[in-house]
Write a protein that holds these residues in place. Structure first.
Motif, PDB file in Angstrom:
ATOM      1  N   TYR A 579      42.419  20.750  55.357  1.00 38.12           N
ATOM      2  CA  TYR A 579      42.324  21.717  54.269  1.00 38.12           C
ATOM      3  C   TYR A 579      42.872  21.074  52.997  1.00 38.12           C
ATOM      4  O   TYR A 579      43.941  20.447  53.021  1.00 38.12           O
ATOM      5  N   VAL A 587      40.543  20.011  43.262  1.00 36.99           N
ATOM      6  CA  VAL A 587      39.936  19.979  44.591  1.00 36.99           C
ATOM      7  C   VAL A 587      38.584  19.274  44.550  1.00 36.99           C
ATOM      8  O   VAL A 587      38.192  18.596  45.508  1.00 36.99           O
ATOM      9  N   GLU A 588      37.875  19.387  43.443  1.00 40.07           N
ATOM     10  CA  GLU A 588      36.578  18.721  43.325  1.00 40.07           C
ATOM     11  C   GLU A 588      36.724  17.205  43.438  1.00 40.07           C
ATOM     12  O   GLU A 588      35.864  16.526  44.022  1.00 40.07           O
ATOM     13  N   ALA A 591      36.866  16.389  47.010  1.00 39.97           N
ATOM     14  CA  ALA A 591      35.536  16.484  47.614  1.00 39.97           C
ATOM     15  C   ALA A 591      34.739  15.204  47.371  1.00 39.97           C
ATOM     16  O   ALA A 591      34.035  14.716  48.262  1.00 39.97           O
ATOM     17  N   ARG A 602      31.767  18.438  54.506  1.00 39.63           N
ATOM     18  CA  ARG A 602      32.542  19.226  53.543  1.00 39.63           C
ATOM     19  C   ARG A 602      32.037  20.666  53.537  1.00 39.63           C
ATOM     20  O   ARG A 602      30.836  20.915  53.552  1.00 39.63           O
ATOM     21  N   TYR A 603      32.990  21.614  53.496  1.00 38.01           N
ATOM     22  CA  TYR A 603      32.663  23.036  53.457  1.00 38.01           C
ATOM     23  C   TYR A 603      33.455  23.661  52.309  1.00 38.01           C
ATOM     24  O   TYR A 603      34.668  23.552  52.235  1.00 38.01           O
ATOM     25  N   GLY A 604      32.750  24.330  51.425  1.00 41.37           N
ATOM     26  CA  GLY A 604      33.406  24.922  50.266  1.00 41.37           C
ATOM     27  C   GLY A 604      33.208  24.050  49.038  1.00 41.37           C
ATOM     28  O   GLY A 604      32.265  23.266  48.969  1.00 41.37           O
ATOM     29  N   PRO A 605      34.099  24.197  48.051  1.00 40.21           N
ATOM     30  CA  PRO A 605      35.326  25.002  48.050  1.00 40.21           C
ATOM     31  C   PRO A 605      35.063  26.514  48.019  1.00 40.21           C
ATOM     32  O   PRO A 605      34.112  26.969  47.403  1.00 40.21           O
ATOM     33  N   ARG A 614      39.838  26.475  48.347  1.00 40.26           N
ATOM     34  CA  ARG A 614      40.080  25.647  49.534  1.00 40.26           C
ATOM     35  C   ARG A 614      38.819  24.856  49.870  1.00 40.26           C
ATOM     36  O   ARG A 614      37.733  25.421  49.993  1.00 40.26           O
ATOM     37  N   LEU A 615      39.003  23.552  50.034  1.00 42.34           N
ATOM     38  CA  LEU A 615      37.960  22.671  50.549  1.00 42.34           C
ATOM     39  C   LEU A 615      38.309  22.330  51.989  1.00 42.34           C
ATOM     40  O   LEU A 615      39.439  21.942  52.284  1.00 42.34           O
ATOM     41  N   THR A 616      37.351  22.482  52.894  1.00 41.36           N
ATOM     42  CA  THR A 616      37.540  22.115  54.298  1.00 41.36           C
ATOM     43  C   THR A 616      36.703  20.879  54.589  1.00 41.36           C
ATOM     44  O   THR A 616      35.509  20.847  54.272  1.00 41.36           O
TER      45      THR A 616
END
Length: 657
Positions: A579, A587-588, A591, A602-605, A614-616
């Protein structure tokens, strides 16, 4: 690098791990040792240095006669203490934990080495006699593979095992005696022992057993609630080699035990073993890393088994020490689900809808005839949430719109908002205008009131976090508690009833069923064997897989099926999960860094708050090192450029929602 015995006669250079948790500075720095400090400095001692114009503390990781920096070295400010508190094996462990969880060395060392207490260093240390020889083993030796494991410990061989004792009151479920037997075999072989437990209650039980077997003062305990002086005194006894047996909670896994022969972790699925500070390591993983680094034996134990431990068993890295399910059922209490037969449904047609069906009252009555009865209620308080009795809409605070809970009032239910406090005046539903209330979610105190009316001549005991009862006598009583607040019964409970099981199973978390089974098996471990009348009744859906595993007393089979499902769906431990939480712009960048790693998904953010997303990121275990390296380099870039906005990176989070 050199040791103090081979210190060069020329310039002396110290490699120092400075206590600065910035990712771009996560490496040792060289300092020149002044002549005045040459006699007192040692690898592992504390020093004070000048770093970026400010004074900072640090630990000496090594001594040498030269440095790649040449003659540009700054001198040490001073040696804070010549006491060696960060040994070389623990320093390697801290580095490994930091790399495994994407953190910094400084963050992990703060967990490993307690703050200095100068008066304790100067004081006369208390005596610590050698542990007494123990009696022949009678717990672990009963398990398949147990004698082989104990013989290996005595011979100093680094065997690793997963132990699942029977969840029952009495010798087959006596986990503390099992750990003591493993410790005794290791101590007899001349090596050190480290026993890690999740909480203060387990630590007290283990310390009591160790004192009875090995003698008072032959071991030390390490826990955060000891206080600075007591904790540092115990830590120094370990660092100085005065004791070979250490007990403690999660951060005791870093204790500098000399010639470590065994690390054991009890209740390995307990979330109390997960550190709440960055980089959020789990004591089970720390123990596994340390066992591999120091070639020591490892014992991972619990009434339940996690998918992580099952994965290590299936890989052959851990040997299983558990009786077959049929033997567990023979040793344990009789476990069944309420209204699980046609006859029971004929007697009580509404059993599946009732919170306390007829079966529950029957089990309670039979149990009270021979001893105390335990009722586990997942929620604390009186009424966990209130609702309108007419339209069933949740009762909400007229000011902040939060869901209201209920507390017992003098004449009627007193509504309370968790933010605003008691709600004044009569309540009225904003949806339908109704004034009548219902309690869809009842807590342990309301349940105690209801069950007490059904059994008016029986003493009722209540236990929950903040109002915890340690032990109850072996006399008929109704004991109502929340999970993890169960009092011990001196002779074991005659029966136990698990209420509202759906509340634990229906939590929106990956580990919900695994955690529910762990809590239920902990209750089983407080109940007498079925041969002595011990019974556990679960009120819930009979087709729930965790409840079926409970009835079979088969935590190993449940863990195997849970692991198979996670492999099919790509969840930990079949994959590594990370996470990244923080401002969207920051967060970008993470990613983009994760996109450079092959097979990283990658899932999200996804938004968490107005300012945080949140980036998973998920990847196969083989790509985990590359992924963590990419994310760590991004953290280093941000800290080097002093970019604002805090970012939280969590590797293999305990809560996957």
């Amino acid at each position: 690098m050199t040791t103090p015995e081979t210190t060069p006669t020329g310039p002396l250079v110290a490699r120092v791990a400075v206590d600065i948790a910035l990712p771009h500075l996560d490496r040792p720095f060289d300092y020149l040792v002044p002549d005045a400090d040459r006699a007192s400095i040692a690898v592992g001692c504390r020093v004070r240095v000048k770093f970026a114009g400010k004074r900072a503390d640090g630990f000496v990781l090594g001594l040498a006669g030269s440095s790649e920096a040449g003659d540009k070295l700054r001198p040490l400010e001073r040696v804070v203490s010549p006491e060696v508190v960060l040994t070389a094996p623990v320093a390697r462990l801290c580095r490994a934990v930091a790399d495994h969880y994407g953190g910094t060395f400084a963050d992990v060392v703060r967990m490993a080495v307690p703050a200095r207490h100068a008066a304790t260093e100067a004081a006369e240390p208390p005596p610590h006699p050698e542990p007494r020889p123990a009696a022949p083993p009678s717990i672990l030796s009963r398990h398949p593979g147990g004698p082989v494991f104990l013989d290996a410990l005595a011979a100093g061989r680094p065997l690793r095992a997963a132990w699942t004792p029977a969840p029952v009151h009495g010798p087959p479920g006596d986990w503390a005696s099992g750990l003591v037997e493993a410790a005794a075999a290791t101590l007899a072989g001349g090596r050190g022992v480290l026993l890690v437990v999740p909480d203060a209650d387990a630590l007290a039980a283990l310390a009591e057993r160790c004192a009875a077997v090995f003698g008072a003062g032959s071991f030390v305990t390490l826990a955060a609630d000891l206080g600075p002086a007591a904790r540092y005194r115990a830590f120094l006894a370990v660092a100085r080699g005065r004791v070979r047996l250490v007990l403690g909670t999660r951060n005791a896994g870093y204790a500098p035990v000399r010639d470590l022969g065994l690390i054991a972790v009890w209740d390995e699925g307990n979330d109390s073993l997960a550190e709440e500070r960055a980089p959020y390591p789990h004591a089970r993983e720390v123990a596994a890393l340390r066992a591999a680094l120091e070639r020591s034996a490892l014992l991972v134990a619990g009434y339940a088994r996690t998918a992580e431990t099952q994965a290590l068993v299936e890989r052959g890295w851990l040997a299983p020490l558990n009786p077959p399910p049929a033997e567990l059922r023979r040793l344990g209490p009789a476990v069944r689900i309420a209204a699980d037969t046609d006859l029971a449904l004929e007697r009580d047609p509404l059993a599946h809808a009732a919170r306390l069906p007829h079966d529950a009252f029957a089990v309670i009555r039979r149990g009270l005839a021979i001893g105390p009865v335990l009722l586990q209620v997942p929620r604390a308080g009186y009424v966990a949430s209130a609702a309108c009795a007419d339209c069933r809409a949740p009762a909400r605070c007229p000011r902040c719109r939060r869901t209201l809970r209920g507390e017992r009032g003098a004449d009627a239910l007193q509504l309370v908002c968790g933010l605003c406090g008691p709600v004044p005046g009569p309540w009225r539903c904003a949806d339908c205008g109704g004034t009548r209330l219902r309690a869809p979610r009842v807590g342990v105190r309301r349940t105690a009131e209801e069950i007490g009316r059904a059994f008016p001549q029986v003493r009722v005991v209540e236990s929950w976090w903040g109002h915890q009862i340690a032990e109850v006598p072996d006399v008929p009583a109704l004991v109502l508690c929340t999970p993890a607040a169960e009092p011990r019964a001196s002779g074991g409970y005659a029966a136990a009833v698990l209420l509202d099981t759906h509340l634990l199973l229906n939590r929106p978390e990956l580990r919900a069923a695994e955690e529910a089974l762990r809590r239920w098996l902990t209750v089983c471990a407080l109940v007498r064997p079925g041969a002595d009348g011990g019974t556990v009744l679960a009120v819930g859906e009979s087709d729930a897989r965790a409840l079926q595993a409970l009835v079979r007393l088969d935590p190993v089979g449940f863990a195997a099926r849970e692991l198979a499902e996670r492999r099919a769906t790509g969840f930990p431990p079949a994959a590594r999960l990370v996470y990244v939480e923080g401002p969207p712009a920051a967060v970008e960048h993470y990613a983009v860094a994760a996109a450079t790693v092959p097979d990283a998904e990658r899932y999200g953010p996804l938004p968490l708050t107005d300012e945080t997303v949140r980036l998973t990121v998920r990847c196969p275990p083989a790509r985990a090192a590359a992924l963590l390296d990419a994310l760590t380099r991004e953290s280093a870039r941000r800290s080097a450029h002093k970019e604002g906005g805090g970012v939280r990176v969590v590797v293999d989070p305990q809560v996957v929602d």
